[in-house]
Scaffold this motif. Sequence first.
Motif, PDB file in Angstrom:
ATOM      1  N   ILE A 186      52.249  36.114  34.187  1.00  0.00           N
ATOM      2  CA  ILE A 186      51.134  36.985  33.802  1.00  0.00           C
ATOM      3  C   ILE A 186      49.833  36.498  34.444  1.00  0.00           C
ATOM      4  O   ILE A 186      49.487  35.321  34.378  1.00  0.00           O
ATOM      5  N   TRP A 187      49.107  37.427  35.048  1.00  0.00           N
ATOM      6  CA  TRP A 187      47.826  37.146  35.691  1.00  0.00           C
ATOM      7  C   TRP A 187      46.713  37.578  34.733  1.00  0.00           C
ATOM      8  O   TRP A 187      46.606  38.744  34.366  1.00  0.00           O
ATOM      9  N   GLU A 188      45.863  36.623  34.322  1.00  0.00           N
ATOM     10  CA  GLU A 188      44.855  36.905  33.311  1.00  0.00           C
ATOM     11  C   GLU A 188      43.517  37.393  33.878  1.00  0.00           C
ATOM     12  O   GLU A 188      42.622  37.753  33.113  1.00  0.00           O
ATOM     13  N   ALA A 189      43.370  37.386  35.187  1.00  0.00           N
ATOM     14  CA  ALA A 189      42.144  37.874  35.841  1.00  0.00           C
ATOM     15  C   ALA A 189      40.921  37.058  35.459  1.00  0.00           C
ATOM     16  O   ALA A 189      39.832  37.590  35.218  1.00  0.00           O
ATOM     17  N   ARG A 190      41.075  35.749  35.421  1.00  0.00           N
ATOM     18  CA  ARG A 190      39.949  34.861  35.115  1.00  0.00           C
ATOM     19  C   ARG A 190      38.947  34.878  36.267  1.00  0.00           C
ATOM     20  O   ARG A 190      39.298  34.597  37.410  1.00  0.00           O
ATOM     21  N   PRO A 191      37.684  35.191  36.011  1.00  0.00           N
ATOM     22  CA  PRO A 191      36.714  35.240  37.110  1.00  0.00           C
ATOM     23  C   PRO A 191      36.295  33.847  37.582  1.00  0.00           C
ATOM     24  O   PRO A 191      36.135  32.928  36.779  1.00  0.00           O
ATOM     25  N   LYS A 192      36.166  33.702  38.871  1.00  0.00           N
ATOM     26  CA  LYS A 192      35.637  32.487  39.494  1.00  0.00           C
ATOM     27  C   LYS A 192      34.972  32.933  40.783  1.00  0.00           C
ATOM     28  O   LYS A 192      35.528  32.858  41.874  1.00  0.00           O
TER      29      LYS A 192
END
Length: 528
Positions: A276-282
Amino acid sequence: MSDFDAIDSLLAAVGPEAGLPSPQVRQELRERARLSKAQVARALGVSPSTVAGWESGRDPVGEMRTKYAYLLDGLAAKFATDTAPVTPPAAEPAVAQPPAAAESPPASPAPEEGGEGDEVEVLAVPEPCVLCGGMARTRVAGFAQHLDPAGCQAAAAAPDKPTAPPSPPETAPARKPSSHASRTTTRPSERSRGPARRAFQEPSGPVDLIAQAVQAALAEHHGDVEAATAALLKRAIPDAMRLLDETRKGARYDVIAHPWIPDILKKQTSRGADQIWEARPKWTRRELPPGAHEVTALDINGAYLSALKTHLPLGQLEHSAGLPHDRRRAGVHLITPPVWEHEQVLPNPIGNRDEPGPLWVTEPTLRLLLRLSGPKYALCAPPEIHESYTSGATENLLEKFRIALKDARDTAIEQGDEVTLEYVKAMYSKFVSTMGESNYNRELYRPDWMHIIRSQAFANLWLKALKAHDEGLMVVRVMGTDELHVTGDWRGVFPEGRGVTEVKVKDTYTAGAGTAGHTGTEGEGEEG
């Protein structure tokens, strides 16, 4: 205790484990005795959802196993000598009604937990109720249910009564969750009686549980703030589960606490991650306009606490392919994300991903992409959905839990109570982080919830970046769950303070031509 007493205790602990009957027999013994899971839980000093887990296949250990085995052995012995027929148990009441409320006439059925994704559908053809198996004429959050608990109770009290004919083939009935899946103790609540419509019927509410725990810890450690805080942090997970059980009293839904989980939600290796890809911004803005710029790093308060308000699947996830997005359901989705053409001023909503092609995302990420592709924003094309694992959902599943924590947090800030503040922070942050594959919380195994809540925090941060951009601020950085760097008059856009709807200044620095720059932090933590 003498040395010999200590040795006797050790020898007793090393003895053989108490035998337990099968999970089905455990449940049958309890139900035959007309005991609720809550009654058994109180007697053993655990939560009702723990008892539900034992009846679904998990086994207690140590002293708790001995106590549970003793209870089951006693029930089995009682029924072995009792030849009289036993009346089938009635459905467990969600919460005991006070005498005055019990005498009041029931109010007309109405959704108790409103909000988007929580509509009540009237069925043209009755379908089996997911709670009692009887035929129901309403569907809530994707599940056929009786809105009036009397309907469920009547069906449970007369299991041999023939039900109405099944639905015709063209009407797909709502699936009943598999029998092996454990549930939390929530049952359809009795409709609120009289005009008060209170969610909690007991004199002590959820916030009182938090205050009582803090007072007890301070008393136990003779006012030593550091020792009391350390003790509270150690018990944050079981206390959070107790609070969850308390706030779920009166809720209308059964929630499957240990469902079957698809492989994509399981870790690929012992120390690895799932798919699962949580789309955490960086993200950091690549180029700044000419000149030096005063940048303010803002800290978003209680990011995970706010993210508890999100669309969560109630039951076991079911697979589908080739279907459009259904807003009444939630889960995880395999999508091909759209091309993002605004990287110079705003981060990609799916985060930094180097590999092209489809990926599994959560409900908040998908809903964010669909929103941004709509006519209001038109920032990208819609994502392509290939397949999904979803269940009927509601956005307000954890709302009472969230409000109880928020109220305790607000009071602690107002009173300068750092002990309660740290305790509440630990409760909601550890609640989120341990509901996946964790040895610290065995009462709730929902890695899908964990990913969804975390992704909701990331989506909330992204939307704050969009708001800043739309209000004329320059977005410089977006990091993690709670860090937003901007230039300009941010106080005209975001209120300043420590509340969950406010932001506070984390840092200020100068960036741009002729400056040394600033690396900042990635906002890994959750502020209290």
